[in-house]
Design a protein around this motif. Structure first.
Motif: not given
Length: 351
Positions: A43-48
């Motif tokens: 989810y962190r990389y999806l947001g990024e």
């Protein structure tokens, strides 16, 4: 809506993403249910990823287990108003889940590889608007488990029976394979090691409408070739030139004749480009990938340009003017009537 894949278990490759978008790919496929990846990292990389592409109007297809669809997930996506989201349900499809996705303002993508006629009939009877539905086949990381092209065709025809305007996605392998097996991520097994254009053409020939690159990356040259063919039906070939007298004809853009034979690809315009005599030269055996021009001995056919699809004998009226590089031979067999093509000419000095 052709696209490429970005996986969220590691930092995103911004240069690759930028290059693919600049070439014309408009859909990004990703998954939040790959077992090897941690949920927080995903989810962190999806947001990024979404933040990085906030100035681009792209479509994101997110593969997800229905059990993960909750208020917080929808709220997370709704914060990115610049993006179009397609939520793909891998399994456990139900009318309730589909309606829940649609009611939250997102498109719903169903697994085209496993859809049954009973489910399609149920959708046809209970859904008022099919414009919020699309379909996407699986990719198959393990060798020997990919689908047969006839099975893909059968599934696609079944979908089109109930939704004639359906958008149906399928996967082809890339050139940088994703782990843990690193054997490519195609939908159709026979395409696992084929040129991306050949793989895509087989999907298109079997009623798939949109192509996704399944693996982590696709070589830049191949990515350019692929999108040019998918969007414009235009082929570019690298030609090792061996006869300079007809360079002016070879530098033009050509169109595949609508009455296309099986043995050769014929240019519709080449004879009109020919305004001079072509002397007999290299009237040799014509191999697959040879490019030929009819010489002056062939009278009104002088200037006839052909790309050879299968080996043919020498003919004194036909000059072999060059050879398409071996890595592009697969593209020749993908050419269809009215496609366009051009050559990048290479001489011995350049090689």
């Amino acid at each position: 809506m052709h696209g490429f894949s970005i996986y969220l278990g590691q930092p995103i490759d911004k240069s690759y993403i930028t290059r693919m978008i600049s070439l014309g790919y408009t859909t990004v496929f990703t998954s939040v249910q790959i077992p090897e990846e941690e949920d927080k990292t995903k989810y962190r990389y999806l947001g990024e990823l979404l933040d990085y592409l906030s100035n681009n109007h792209l479509t994101y297809m997110i593969d997800i287990n229905p059990s993960l669809l909750d208020h917080s997930f929808y709220e997370f996506l709704q914060a990115y108003q610049h993006a179009q989201f397609i939520i793909r349900i891998d399994h456990s499809t139900s009318i309730e889940v589909i309606n829940d996705i649609i009611n939250h303002g997102f498109q719903c993508c169903l697994n085209a590889s496993i859809l049954s006629e009973s489910m399609l009939r149920q959708l046809y009877e209970q859904l008022d608007d099919f414009s919020y539905l699309c379909y996407c086949h699986n990719y198959y990381p393990r060798p020997d488990t990919g689908l047969d092209d006839q099975f893909v065709n059968k599934q696609n025809i079944l979908i089109l029976k109930y939704n004639p305007n359906a958008t149906i996605f399928g996967f082809i392998a890339g050139t940088t394979a994703r782990g843990p097996l690193f054997k490519g991520l195609p939908t159709i097994e026979s395409t696992r090691d084929k040129h991306p254009v050949e793989s895509a053409q087989l999907l298109l020939n079997n009623a798939t409408t949109q192509i996704l690159i399944g693996d982590s990356k696709l070589d830049e040259t191949m990515a350019q070739q692929l999108i040019s063919i998918l969007c414009h039906r235009h082929f570019t070939f690298t030609l090792n030139l061996s006869d300079l007298q007809a360079t002016s004809i070879l530098q033009q853009q050509h169109t595949v004749r609508p009455d296309a034979p099986n043995l050769v690809v014929r240019s519709q315009e080449a004879r009109h480009y020919c305004t001079f005599d072509i002397k007999p030269n290299q009237t040799i055996h014509r191999r697959t990938g040879s490019v030929t021009l009819d010489n002056k001995l062939n009278h009104r056919y002088q200037g006839e340009l052909q790309i050879i699809r299968t080996d043919l004998p020498a003919h004194q009226h036909v000059n072999v003017v060059g050879e398409i590089i071996a890595s592009e031979h697969a593209l020749i067999h993908c050419m269809q009537p009215n496609d366009t093509f051009n050559f990048i000419l290479k001489t011995r000095e350049q090689n």
